[in-house]
Write a protein that holds these residues in place. Structure first.
Motif, PDB file in Angstrom:
ATOM      1  N   ASN A  15      -6.194   2.770  11.271  1.00  0.00           N
ATOM      2  CA  ASN A  15      -4.955   2.663  12.039  1.00  0.00           C
ATOM      3  C   ASN A  15      -4.541   4.095  12.292  1.00  0.00           C
ATOM      4  O   ASN A  15      -4.386   4.833  11.317  1.00  0.00           O
ATOM      5  N   ILE A  55       0.158   4.483  -2.255  1.00  0.00           N
ATOM      6  CA  ILE A  55      -0.165   5.826  -1.744  1.00  0.00           C
ATOM      7  C   ILE A  55       0.735   6.863  -2.427  1.00  0.00           C
ATOM      8  O   ILE A  55       0.289   7.940  -2.823  1.00  0.00           O
ATOM      9  N   CYS A  86      -8.590   6.339   6.356  1.00  0.00           N
ATOM     10  CA  CYS A  86      -8.143   4.964   6.554  1.00  0.00           C
ATOM     11  C   CYS A  86      -9.307   4.269   7.249  1.00  0.00           C
ATOM     12  O   CYS A  86      -9.715   4.677   8.340  1.00  0.00           O
ATOM     13  N   ALA A 117       0.847  -1.191   0.000  1.00  0.00           N
ATOM     14  CA  ALA A 117       0.000   0.000   0.000  1.00  0.00           C
ATOM     15  C   ALA A 117       0.881   1.238   0.000  1.00  0.00           C
ATOM     16  O   ALA A 117       0.517   2.285  -0.545  1.00  0.00           O
TER      17      ALA A 117
HETATM   18  C1  LIG Z   1      -3.103   2.107   7.384  1.00  0.00           C
HETATM   19  C2  LIG Z   1      -1.943   1.522   6.701  1.00  0.00           C
HETATM   20  N1  LIG Z   1      -1.734   1.814   5.420  1.00  0.00           N
HETATM   21  C3  LIG Z   1      -0.677   1.320   4.758  1.00  0.00           C
HETATM   22  C4  LIG Z   1       0.234   0.498   5.381  1.00  0.00           C
HETATM   23  C5  LIG Z   1       1.406  -0.016   4.612  1.00  0.00           C
HETATM   24  O1  LIG Z   1       1.071  -1.244   4.070  1.00  0.00           O
HETATM   25  P1  LIG Z   1       2.051  -2.064   3.129  1.00  0.00           P
HETATM   26  O2  LIG Z   1       2.750  -3.066   3.973  1.00  0.00           O
HETATM   27  O3  LIG Z   1       1.107  -2.729   2.165  1.00  0.00           O
HETATM   28  O4  LIG Z   1       2.954  -1.116   2.460  1.00  0.00           O
HETATM   29  C6  LIG Z   1       0.065   0.149   6.722  1.00  0.00           C
HETATM   30  C7  LIG Z   1       1.033  -0.686   7.421  1.00  0.00           C
HETATM   31  O5  LIG Z   1       1.044  -0.835   8.613  1.00  0.00           O
HETATM   32  C8  LIG Z   1      -1.059   0.687   7.394  1.00  0.00           C
HETATM   33  O6  LIG Z   1      -1.283   0.412   8.681  1.00  0.00           O
END
Ligand SMILES: Cc1ncc(COP(=O)(O)O)c(C=O)c1O
Length: 399
Positions: A174, A102, A170, A98
């Motif tokens: 988180n 982003i 989100c 992710a």
């Molecule tokens: C809300 C949120 N977005 C994105 C990520 C990053 O995810 P990725 O491991 O797919 O890069 C995290 C990782 O903890 C997360 O908590």
């Protein structure tokens, strides 16, 4: 010596990882450290994913399509269909987590100086992605006493300027564990349409919803086809953070074409990761049911044990696997460091993430920490006991 860039100097340290040297030192001194600071689940990655990589037979580990393997993207559309999101394979760009998705979203839609509104506290690395893209974060506060609900729409409107380009959410959240309702998302939809803003929706915790709550995706909201960019990942869904596979999904053709140029510049997403992620799509539903049950039990331990500590409070999270808790302490950064440097309870201590790093507003979250309930129930009971004792003897206690 040649100078470091301004951007490099502005790049924030990860609040989640910056205490690592203190944890390492504590371990060297023989202390057991309960890691509640990081969203690294202890749940085993499905064997089917690991086996797919073991069974990789191609003689050359080649670059893949810049948008990701067609077979993977086509199979992914089946997963999305099963959760009520109708998209085609060419609306997906597979990314290195992710995180990269982003970055693609920001780089494709925002110019340096453009502003993004994010309810805070928020996932700390959004700050880093924003600095990376020259984007300015305009935080609007959400509050612990109402469980970190979506702030009233008037709060968004107050910070909208001609530079505002996007809103980031989100969901589930988180660090707060908040799950946005369909009604709240509809309010955001109206706002995005009124001011012509993009909505970046990070839904990497979609599968983690408790108490029978269901998840609504921004991709299910009508009228937002050109405004939404979905950010997704296999990291948490399959407890496979190291696979480094996520994706960006949008129905906006121009955004897609632009993001594709960024994807081409970095050539391709990881090949082994895609093999594992494609195999993950055959993980049976029973896996998620078992995992959710386990997290639900963990959530209940943290929620109950923590709220039983004098002066401590956390709302009951409806999703993801985090809580933000307020504690009777003077300074969360100091407290978290003290836990590692100066405290132990029968040879054990806990590592927490100071919530200050999850706020963009200076001075916010000073008495708050983020707790990830990624450990088993016994370890969580033990770590809450440890935390209780720590709060009894901490010199900066405010009770
Ligand atoms: C809300 C949120 N977005 C994105 C990520 C990053 O995810 P990725 O491991 O797919 O890069 C995290 C990782 O903890 C997360 O908590």
């Amino acid at each position: 010596m040649p100078e470091i860039s301004v951007k490099g100097r502005q790049m924030p340290e990860s609040p989640i990882r910056k205490l690592v040297p203190y944890a390492e030192a504590a371990k060297k001194r023989g202390r057991k450290v309960y890691h509640l600071n990081i969203g690294q689940p202890d749940i085993e990655t499905p064997e089917i994913m690991v086996n797919a990589v073991k069974n990789f037979t191609q003689k050359v580990v080649a670059y893949s399509h810049s948008a990701g393997n067609v077979s993977y993207r086509e199979k992914l559309t089946g997963y999305y269909k099963s959760i009520g999101i109708d998209i085609t394979a060419d609306q997906i760009i597979v990314a290195a987590g992710a995180s990269e998705a982003i970055l693609f979203a920001m780089q494709s839609t925002m110019d340096p100086g453009d502003e993004i509104i994010i309810p805070e506290p928020f996932y700390a690395n959004y700050n880093g992605f924003a600095v990376n893209s020259g984007v300015v974060v305009r935080p609007i506060p959400s509050f612990i006493h109402d469980g970190f609900a979506l702030p009233p729409i008037t709060e968004f409107e107050k910070v909208i300027t001609e530079k505002t380009k996007a809103i980031m959410i989100c969901n589930p959240n988180n660090p707060t564990g908040y799950l946005y309702s369909k009604e709240e998302l509809m309010v955001l939809r109206d706002l995005a349409l009124k001011y012509n803003l993009f909505i970046f929706a990070d839904e990497v915790y979609r599968e983690f919803c408790y108490d029978g709550h269901t998840h609504t995706s921004v991709m299910q909201l009508e009228g937002l086809e050109n405004h939404t960019i979905l950010i997704d990942s296999v990291s948490k869904r399959y407890s496979a953070c190291g696979v480094r596979i996520g994706c960006l999904i949008t129905r906006n053709k121009e955004v897609l074409a632009t993001a594709m140029k960024f994807a081409q510049a970095r050539l391709s997403p990881p090949s082994f990761g895609q093999v594992a992620a494609e195999a993950a799509l055959d993980v049976p539903l029973a896996y998620f049911e078992a995992v959710l049950k386990e997290y639900d039990a963990r959530r209940n331990v943290v929620y109950t044990d923590l709220n039983a500590i004098e002066g401590a409070f956390c709302p009951k999270p409806k999703g993801a696997f985090y809580v933000v808790a307020s504690l009777p302490i003077d300074n969360a950064d100091r407290f978290c460091r003290w836990l590692l440097e100066d405290f132990d309870y029968h040879g054990e201590t806990v590592m927490l993430a100071p919530a200050t790093g999850f706020y963009a507003t200076q001075g916010s979250g000073m008495n708050e920490v983020r707790i990830s309930y990624v450990l088993n129930v016994d370890d969580l009971h033990a770590s809450m006991k440890c935390l209780k004792e720590a709060l009894r003897v901490y010199p900066g206690r405010t009770l």
